[in-house]
Design a protein around this motif. Structure first.
Motif, mmCIF file in Angstrom:
data_model
loop_
_atom_site.group_PDB
_atom_site.id
_atom_site.type_symbol
_atom_site.label_atom_id
_atom_site.label_comp_id
_atom_site.label_asym_id
_atom_site.label_seq_id
_atom_site.Cartn_x
_atom_site.Cartn_y
_atom_site.Cartn_z
ATOM 1 N N ALA A 67 0.834 -1.204 0.000
ATOM 2 C CA ALA A 67 0.000 0.000 0.000
ATOM 3 C C ALA A 67 0.863 1.246 0.000
ATOM 4 C CB ALA A 67 -0.873 0.010 1.252
ATOM 5 N N VAL A 68 0.253 2.383 -0.312
ATOM 6 C CA VAL A 68 0.888 3.643 0.017
ATOM 7 C C VAL A 68 0.580 3.827 1.512
ATOM 8 C CG1 VAL A 68 -1.056 4.823 -1.146
ATOM 9 C CG2 VAL A 68 0.843 6.158 -0.366
ATOM 10 N N THR A 69 1.643 3.855 2.292
ATOM 11 C CA THR A 69 1.474 3.751 3.746
ATOM 12 C C THR A 69 1.260 5.125 4.395
ATOM 13 O OG1 THR A 69 3.819 4.006 4.126
ATOM 14 C CG2 THR A 69 3.031 1.746 3.833
ATOM 15 N N ILE A 70 0.902 5.077 5.675
ATOM 16 C CA ILE A 70 0.670 6.325 6.403
ATOM 17 C C ILE A 70 1.912 7.231 6.328
ATOM 18 C CG2 ILE A 70 0.272 7.274 8.720
ATOM 19 C CD1 ILE A 70 -1.421 4.656 9.196
ATOM 20 N N SER A 71 3.105 6.625 6.460
ATOM 21 C CA SER A 71 4.293 7.493 6.415
ATOM 22 C C SER A 71 4.558 8.006 4.997
ATOM 23 C CB SER A 71 5.521 6.808 7.012
ATOM 24 O OG SER A 71 5.710 5.586 6.401
ATOM 25 N N SER A 372 -6.010 -1.384 -12.195
ATOM 26 C CA SER A 372 -5.142 -1.163 -11.035
ATOM 27 C C SER A 372 -5.956 -0.507 -9.928
ATOM 28 C CB SER A 372 -3.971 -0.259 -11.421
ATOM 29 O OG SER A 372 -4.469 0.917 -12.031
ATOM 30 N N CYS A 373 -5.505 -0.747 -8.691
ATOM 31 C CA CYS A 373 -6.203 -0.153 -7.547
ATOM 32 C C CYS A 373 -5.146 0.144 -6.482
ATOM 33 C CB CYS A 373 -7.256 -1.115 -7.007
ATOM 34 S SG CYS A 373 -8.173 -0.432 -5.612
ATOM 35 N N LEU A 374 -5.088 1.384 -6.053
ATOM 36 C CA LEU A 374 -4.078 1.776 -5.071
ATOM 37 C C LEU A 374 -4.599 1.576 -3.649
ATOM 38 C CD1 LEU A 374 -1.255 3.291 -4.753
ATOM 39 C CD2 LEU A 374 -2.658 5.299 -4.224
ATOM 40 N N PRO A 375 -3.996 0.668 -2.867
ATOM 41 C CA PRO A 375 -4.376 0.594 -1.451
ATOM 42 C C PRO A 375 -3.779 1.800 -0.729
ATOM 43 C CG PRO A 375 -3.349 -1.465 -2.214
ATOM 44 C CD PRO A 375 -3.045 -0.398 -3.224
ATOM 45 N N TYR A 376 -4.627 2.548 -0.050
ATOM 46 C CA TYR A 376 -4.225 3.811 0.584
ATOM 47 C C TYR A 376 -4.469 3.655 2.079
ATOM 48 C CZ TYR A 376 -4.526 8.871 1.617
ATOM 49 O OH TYR A 376 -4.365 10.131 2.139
ATOM 50 N N GLU A 377 -3.359 3.605 2.844
ATOM 51 C CA GLU A 377 -3.509 3.275 4.274
ATOM 52 C C GLU A 377 -3.939 4.480 5.117
ATOM 53 O OE1 GLU A 377 -1.130 1.240 8.031
ATOM 54 O OE2 GLU A 377 0.054 2.152 6.416
ATOM 55 N N VAL A 378 -4.945 4.272 5.942
ATOM 56 C CA VAL A 378 -5.388 5.361 6.827
ATOM 57 C C VAL A 378 -5.251 4.923 8.283
ATOM 58 C CG1 VAL A 378 -6.985 6.281 5.101
ATOM 59 C CG2 VAL A 378 -7.835 4.628 6.777
ATOM 60 N N VAL A 379 -5.261 5.923 9.170
ATOM 61 C CA VAL A 379 -5.143 5.626 10.597
ATOM 62 C C VAL A 379 -6.501 5.120 11.084
ATOM 63 C CG1 VAL A 379 -4.595 6.590 12.865
ATOM 64 C CG2 VAL A 379 -3.461 7.487 10.808
ATOM 65 N N LYS A 382 -8.689 7.061 13.416
ATOM 66 C CA LYS A 382 -9.205 8.353 12.928
ATOM 67 C C LYS A 382 -10.255 8.188 11.836
ATOM 68 C CE LYS A 382 -5.313 11.278 13.949
ATOM 69 N NZ LYS A 382 -4.039 11.712 13.421
ATOM 70 N N GLU A 383 -10.264 7.018 11.187
ATOM 71 C CA GLU A 383 -11.135 6.910 10.008
ATOM 72 C C GLU A 383 -12.044 5.684 9.990
ATOM 73 O OE1 GLU A 383 -9.891 7.913 6.168
ATOM 74 O OE2 GLU A 383 -8.280 9.226 6.800
ATOM 75 N N PHE A 384 -11.979 4.868 11.039
ATOM 76 C CA PHE A 384 -12.761 3.626 10.929
ATOM 77 C C PHE A 384 -13.524 3.346 12.215
ATOM 78 C CE2 PHE A 384 -12.768 -1.217 10.262
ATOM 79 C CZ PHE A 384 -13.837 -1.155 9.383
ATOM 80 N N ALA A 385 -14.799 3.698 12.197
ATOM 81 C CA ALA A 385 -15.663 3.434 13.350
ATOM 82 C C ALA A 385 -16.995 2.892 12.837
ATOM 83 C CB ALA A 385 -15.880 4.720 14.140
ATOM 84 N N PRO A 386 -16.981 1.643 12.358
ATOM 85 C CA PRO A 386 -18.203 1.105 11.766
ATOM 86 C C PRO A 386 -19.252 0.736 12.818
ATOM 87 C CG PRO A 386 -16.500 -0.578 11.771
ATOM 88 C CD PRO A 386 -15.879 0.668 12.336
ATOM 89 N N ILE A 387 -20.495 0.942 12.455
ATOM 90 C CA ILE A 387 -21.601 0.525 13.338
ATOM 91 C C ILE A 387 -22.346 -0.596 12.624
ATOM 92 C CG2 ILE A 387 -23.760 1.233 14.445
ATOM 93 C CD1 ILE A 387 -22.621 4.012 14.740
ATOM 94 N N LYS A 388 -22.037 -1.804 13.027
ATOM 95 C CA LYS A 388 -22.712 -2.960 12.424
ATOM 96 C C LYS A 388 -23.692 -3.549 13.431
ATOM 97 C CE LYS A 388 -20.155 -3.271 8.587
ATOM 98 N NZ LYS A 388 -20.738 -2.920 7.286
#
Ligand code: UTP
Length: 410
Positions: A67-71, A372-379, A382-388
């Motif tokens: 992936a393109v990483t956080i850093s 092509s598909c770029l995996p883009y890493e997120v924190v 900060k970005e993932f709070a799913p309500i299932k």
């Protein structure tokens, strides 16, 4: 509209004649409604009951994808931000909210986006998403066009709610709703269930139908006339979802990838999340239950998991590519579900355990249709709070905790 005999002969081709068993008892209006429901059924999905025709039967060889990483992103943030903001300012990016699901796990009887996660004040899921998108509107000084997919089951509630709440401050001229298609629900032997003498049991056909439903709703012309080149598709249930994120758009465009997917590092090797990787050399998502123990535990030389990046249902697709692939058939997933149905005595039964199948196409399968598909890493925090679910993992509780950590007042 077809007449009774034509409909009967169509049904007999698929062994579904029972759908007309109560026809003669119905009023004229209900007869017409039943015929129209039958005309809309895509019977081809029934073929997928044959295991060899299921989506899961056709997987290729998986290999890892970095992936393109956080850093990396931190290092290049200025450049990515500039590219992304310019695209947004030029009106070339829009957002697509997938809100046609039924949210059965949450057990809330309204559209999931109407769920109130607030504690001392009202804070609805839809409101969280709009607030997140507003950050980009403020940063770029540009309204981002927002397309919202609903289903027949929740369209009325969703649109009325947005109007009642004044679109939570969003400009309604930049919001369009469209309704996704439905698929029939069947028992384990493949017979389509009825919910009432004049009502066929059906459910939204999965989030993979979003682009074809959008096209059917006439919105492709809208997209083209506005010059929109990129569509950021995202799920309703992640209250920390960053939408039309300029850095994400900038990174995908800069990389020359045809598409991108936001990903998080897996919390542990066995986390139940789909992983963005390659399948026969093309971008793809391998579901956690499709991974072999070897894939789950494989590590790179640097000690990191080889299949590390889990998807969070936030993708960037190019309109041009979507148009090219829109007539390709998507794999159909056959899912066991509890399906309310009408029994021989005409009573509606709500089963306690799965009693049949629903058919769904999934947006994640669109990734495999991209060059092509770029995996883009997120924190993650900060970005993932799913309500299932209502409680436990990926629940209202866990999302509230994460919202607090991100200084959102509850
Ligand atoms: P989920 O896979 O979590 O499904 O949807 P769901 O129907 O919302 O919830 P459960 O499984 O019944 O508890 C992921 C995203 O895809 C959308 C949902 O609204 C959510 O944003 N979705 C799902 C659709 O838009 N249409 C569908 O047919 C299914």
């Amino acid at each position: 509209m077809k007449n009774f005999d034509e409909i009967m002969s169509l049904l007999s081709k698929y062994g579904q004649e029972h759908l007309l068993a109560h026809y003669n008892e119905l009023s004229d209006a209900d007869k017409a409604s039943l015929i129209s429901q039958i005309e809309k059924i895509d019977f081809s999905v029934l073929e997928c009951l044959d295991e060899s025709k299921r989506a899961s039967a056709k997987r290729g060889t998986f290999t890892p994808l970095g992936a393109v990483t956080i850093s990396d992103i931190e290092r290049n943030s200025q450049e990515y931000r500039k590219i992304g903001c310019d695209i947004i300012k030029n009106g070339k990016a829009a957002a697509v909210l997938l809100a046609g699901g039924q949210g059965t796990r949450l057990g809330f009887d309204k559209p999931k986006g109407m769920f109130n996660v607030g504690v001392t004040r009202d804070l609805y899921i839809f409101q969280c998403l709009i607030n997140n998108l507003m950050k980009v509107v403020k940063e770029t000084g540009t309204w981002v066009q927002l397309y919202i997919m609903t289903s027949e089951k929740n369209h009325e509630d969703t649109t009325s709610f947005f109007k009642e709440k004044n679109f939570f401050g969003y400009d309604p001229d930049h919001v369009s709703f469209f309704i996704q298609d439905m698929a029939p629900s069947v028992d384990f032997s493949g017979k389509i269930y009825m919910e009432a003498p004049g009502k066929i049991s059906s459910s939204p056909n999965g989030n993979g139908g979003w682009f074809s439903s959008l096209v059917r709703a006439g919105l492709l012309e809208d997209i083209k006339s506005k010059g929109i080149e990129w569509l950021n598709v995202f799920a309703v249930d992640n209250v920390l979802q960053q939408i039309a994120d300029p850095l994400f758009i900038g990174a995908v465009v800069k990389s020359g990838s045809q598409s991108g997917g936001k990903v998080v590092s897996k919390a542990d090797p066995n986390e139940r999340v789909g992983v963005l990787c390659l399948e026969d050399g093309m971008p793809s998502i391998v579901e956690y239950y499709e991974m072999t123990p070897e894939m789950i535990s494989r590590r790179n030389d640097d000690g990191e998991l080889a299949y590390k990046y889990g998807v969070i249902l936030n993708y960037l697709f190019s309109t041009e590519k979507l148009e090219q692939i829109m007539n390709q058939k998507m794999p159909v997933h056959v899912v066991e579900k509890k399906i309310p149905y009408m029994d021989e005595n005409g009573c509606l039964i709500s089963p306690e355990k799965p009693n049949g199948y629903k058919f769904e196409t999934l947006v994640l399968d669109m990734v495999h249709m991209q060059d092509s598909c770029l995996p883009y890493e997120v924190v993650r925090s900060k970005e993932f709070a799913p309500i299932k679910n209502a409680t436990g993992v990926d629940s209202v509780e866990s999302a509230r905790e994460l919202l607090k950590q991100n200084d959102v007042q509850l």
